[in-house]
Design a protein around this motif. Structure first.
Motif, PDB file in Angstrom:
ATOM      1  N   ALA A 298       0.875  -1.234  -0.047  1.00 15.54           N
ATOM      2  CA  ALA A 298      -0.066   0.008   0.122  1.00 15.54           C
ATOM      3  C   ALA A 298       0.823   1.190  -0.034  1.00 15.54           C
ATOM      4  N   ASP A 299       1.990   1.100   0.712  1.00 10.54           N
ATOM      5  CA  ASP A 299       2.964   2.243   0.815  1.00 10.54           C
ATOM      6  C   ASP A 299       3.359   2.473  -0.662  1.00 10.54           C
ATOM      7  N   ARG A 300       3.928   1.651  -1.248  1.00  8.69           N
ATOM      8  CA  ARG A 300       4.324   1.603  -2.461  1.00  8.69           C
ATOM      9  C   ARG A 300       3.370   2.425  -3.545  1.00  8.69           C
ATOM     10  N   PHE A 301       2.259   1.876  -3.565  1.00 12.08           N
ATOM     11  CA  PHE A 301       1.244   2.494  -4.288  1.00 12.08           C
ATOM     12  C   PHE A 301       0.947   3.866  -4.247  1.00 12.08           C
ATOM     13  N   PHE A 302       0.699   4.356  -3.107  1.00  5.38           N
ATOM     14  CA  PHE A 302       0.326   5.702  -2.719  1.00  5.38           C
ATOM     15  C   PHE A 302       1.827   6.551  -3.170  1.00  5.38           C
ATOM     16  N   THR A 303       3.029   6.288  -2.702  1.00  6.30           N
ATOM     17  CA  THR A 303       4.095   6.876  -3.209  1.00  6.30           C
ATOM     18  C   THR A 303       4.321   7.031  -4.708  1.00  6.30           C
ATOM     19  N   GLY A 304       3.960   6.057  -5.371  1.00 12.40           N
ATOM     20  CA  GLY A 304       3.880   6.097  -6.696  1.00 12.40           C
ATOM     21  C   GLY A 304       2.764   6.959  -7.477  1.00 12.40           C
TER      22      GLY A 304
ATOM     23  N   THR B 212      -7.155   6.007  21.283  1.00 12.65           N
ATOM     24  CA  THR B 212      -6.614   5.161  20.141  1.00 12.65           C
ATOM     25  C   THR B 212      -5.338   6.053  20.077  1.00 12.65           C
ATOM     26  N   THR B 213      -4.296   5.234  19.768  1.00 12.87           N
ATOM     27  CA  THR B 213      -2.786   5.627  19.614  1.00 12.87           C
ATOM     28  C   THR B 213      -2.180   5.006  18.222  1.00 12.87           C
ATOM     29  N   PHE B 214      -1.950   6.086  17.320  1.00  5.31           N
ATOM     30  CA  PHE B 214      -1.405   5.077  16.108  1.00  5.31           C
ATOM     31  C   PHE B 214      -0.573   6.349  15.290  1.00  5.31           C
ATOM     32  N   VAL B 215       0.133   5.738  14.371  1.00  2.00           N
ATOM     33  CA  VAL B 215       1.033   6.458  13.275  1.00  2.00           C
ATOM     34  C   VAL B 215       0.251   6.477  12.226  1.00  2.00           C
ATOM     35  N   ARG B 216       0.116   7.785  11.605  1.00  2.00           N
ATOM     36  CA  ARG B 216      -0.733   7.914  10.212  1.00  2.00           C
ATOM     37  C   ARG B 216       0.382   8.428   9.212  1.00  2.00           C
ATOM     38  N   ARG B 217       0.649   7.542   8.116  1.00  2.00           N
ATOM     39  CA  ARG B 217       1.176   8.151   7.057  1.00  2.00           C
ATOM     40  C   ARG B 217       0.604   8.454   6.054  1.00  2.00           C
ATOM     41  N   LEU B 218       0.827   9.856   5.856  1.00  2.00           N
ATOM     42  CA  LEU B 218       0.029  10.719   4.877  1.00  2.00           C
ATOM     43  C   LEU B 218       0.500  10.913   3.615  1.00  2.00           C
ATOM     44  N   TRP B 219      -0.450  11.024   2.496  1.00  2.00           N
ATOM     45  CA  TRP B 219      -0.131  11.757   1.119  1.00  2.00           C
ATOM     46  C   TRP B 219      -1.283  12.550   0.670  1.00  2.00           C
ATOM     47  N   CYS B 220      -1.058  13.488   0.132  1.00  2.54           N
ATOM     48  CA  CYS B 220      -2.164  14.194  -0.609  1.00  2.54           C
ATOM     49  C   CYS B 220      -1.962  14.096  -2.065  1.00  2.54           C
ATOM     50  N   LEU B 221      -3.093  13.508  -2.660  1.00  5.23           N
ATOM     51  CA  LEU B 221      -3.028  13.058  -4.014  1.00  5.23           C
ATOM     52  C   LEU B 221      -4.072  13.894  -4.774  1.00  5.23           C
ATOM     53  N   ASP B 222      -3.482  14.262  -6.024  1.00  6.16           N
ATOM     54  CA  ASP B 222      -4.339  14.886  -7.251  1.00  6.16           C
ATOM     55  C   ASP B 222      -4.788  13.736  -8.005  1.00  6.16           C
TER      56      ASP B 222
ATOM     57  N   ALA C 294       1.347   9.592  -5.593  1.00  8.52           N
ATOM     58  CA  ALA C 294       1.843  10.846  -5.256  1.00  8.52           C
ATOM     59  C   ALA C 294       3.291  11.680  -5.796  1.00  8.52           C
ATOM     60  N   GLY C 295       4.089  10.598  -6.335  1.00  3.49           N
ATOM     61  CA  GLY C 295       5.235  10.912  -6.823  1.00  3.49           C
ATOM     62  C   GLY C 295       6.463  11.269  -5.504  1.00  3.49           C
ATOM     63  N   ALA C 296       5.937  10.946  -4.419  1.00  4.86           N
ATOM     64  CA  ALA C 296       6.791  11.384  -3.217  1.00  4.86           C
ATOM     65  C   ALA C 296       6.335  10.400  -2.009  1.00  4.86           C
ATOM     66  N   PRO C 297       7.432  10.114  -1.124  1.00  5.27           N
ATOM     67  CA  PRO C 297       7.083   9.107   0.286  1.00  5.27           C
ATOM     68  C   PRO C 297       5.924   9.918   1.001  1.00  5.27           C
ATOM     69  N   GLY C 298       5.225   9.050   1.839  1.00  3.41           N
ATOM     70  CA  GLY C 298       4.402   9.769   2.671  1.00  3.41           C
ATOM     71  C   GLY C 298       5.221  10.220   3.783  1.00  3.41           C
ATOM     72  N   ARG C 299       4.304  11.167   4.787  1.00  6.94           N
ATOM     73  CA  ARG C 299       4.971  11.685   5.932  1.00  6.94           C
ATOM     74  C   ARG C 299       4.279  11.179   7.112  1.00  6.94           C
ATOM     75  N   ASP C 300       5.233  10.732   8.137  1.00  8.67           N
ATOM     76  CA  ASP C 300       4.429  10.064   9.302  1.00  8.67           C
ATOM     77  C   ASP C 300       4.003  11.022  10.339  1.00  8.67           C
ATOM     78  N   VAL C 301       2.767  10.948  10.760  1.00  7.18           N
ATOM     79  CA  VAL C 301       2.108  11.891  11.664  1.00  7.18           C
ATOM     80  C   VAL C 301       1.522  11.060  13.099  1.00  7.18           C
ATOM     81  N   PRO C 302       2.378  11.112  14.332  1.00  7.12           N
ATOM     82  CA  PRO C 302       1.779  10.431  15.297  1.00  7.12           C
ATOM     83  C   PRO C 302       0.663  11.078  15.809  1.00  7.12           C
ATOM     84  N   LEU C 303      -0.447  10.206  16.179  1.00  6.65           N
ATOM     85  CA  LEU C 303      -1.773  10.741  16.694  1.00  6.65           C
ATOM     86  C   LEU C 303      -2.213  10.153  17.659  1.00  6.65           C
ATOM     87  N   ALA C 304      -2.435  10.686  18.767  1.00  6.96           N
ATOM     88  CA  ALA C 304      -3.179  10.040  20.015  1.00  6.96           C
ATOM     89  C   ALA C 304      -4.432  10.720  20.481  1.00  6.96           C
ATOM     90  N   ASN C 305      -5.461  10.012  20.628  1.00  9.93           N
ATOM     91  CA  ASN C 305      -6.954  10.352  20.961  1.00  9.93           C
ATOM     92  C   ASN C 305      -7.334   9.939  22.089  1.00  9.93           C
TER      93      ASN C 305
END
Length: 208
Positions: A19-25, A124-134, A27-38
């Motif tokens: 899934a990581d490879r798909f989104f990076t492809g 909930t505690t997780f790391v969110r790897r984010l991409w913004c896609l056009d 977006a044309g760039a790696p995702g960024r990791d955002v730690p979230l605690a809820n």
């Protein structure tokens, strides 16, 4: 008020790299990791859950946010619901700001009635790897979430792993969201629609 529209897909842990490879492809760039605690709040009798409302505080790298989500629908992994979100100074709810943002009388009445008895119910505690896609004329936020939901119930700590993908429509036509989901599912076998959100999973852990 905004209406959140997103697909949630259960992600087998051994498919995360694909899934990581798909989104990076895309977006044309790696995702960024955002730690979230809820932190999720409700009364001891779960009055908000009974009103189909979720209330949380979220710690992000940029500060704290409070979010109220009202009743919505979930079909085939597609979730749609109203939400209201405001920034807060610290890890404490600010009801006046939330009341000013919320324009749904039923949700606001349920929140006010529950306010005196609210307390933490689960996290909930997780790391969110984010991409913004056009994609196909739309802007879509793609996220891989991996972590845990944890609750204390009857003196016991219960937890459940989080491993899922969220595709949220930010701008554009909803058809692009469906098209991206289909393309992703074809590229990453094993994904499945997830109709149960993180809050519902937390409440499930709280059950006797």
């Amino acid at each position: 008020m905004s209406i959140e529209r997103e697909f949630k897909l259960a992600l087998p842990p051994d498919r995360a790299e694909a899934a990581d490879r798909f989104f990076t492809g895309v977006a044309g760039a790696p995702g960024r990791d955002v730690p979230l605690a809820n932190i999720y709040f409700d009364t001891p009798s779960f009055a908000l859950a009974g009103a189909k409302i979720a209330l949380r505080l979220r710690k992000t790298p940029d500060g704290w946010l409070q979010t109220l989500k009202a009743a919505g629908t979930a079909t085939g992994g597609m979730h749609s619901r109203h939400e209201w979100e405001t920034a807060v100074a610290a890890d404490a709810l600010e009801f006046d700001a939330l009341a000013a943002a919320c324009d749904d009388e039923a949700a606001l009445a349920a929140l006010r009635a529950a306010a005196p008895a609210l307390g933490e119910r689960f996290r909930t505690t997780f790391v969110r790897r984010l991409w913004c896609l056009d994609f196909e004329g739309a802007r879509i936020e793609a996220a891989i979430d991996r972590g845990d939901v944890t609750a204390n119930a009857n003196g016991q700590t219960r937890s459940e792993a989080i491993s899922e993908i969220e595709l949220e429509l930010l701008e554009g036509d909803e058809s692009a969201l469906h098209a991206l989901t289909e393309k992703l599912s074809a590229a990453v076998p094993g994904l499945a629609p997830e109709n149960v959100n993180k809050a519902q999973r937390g409440y499930r852990l709280c059950a006797p």
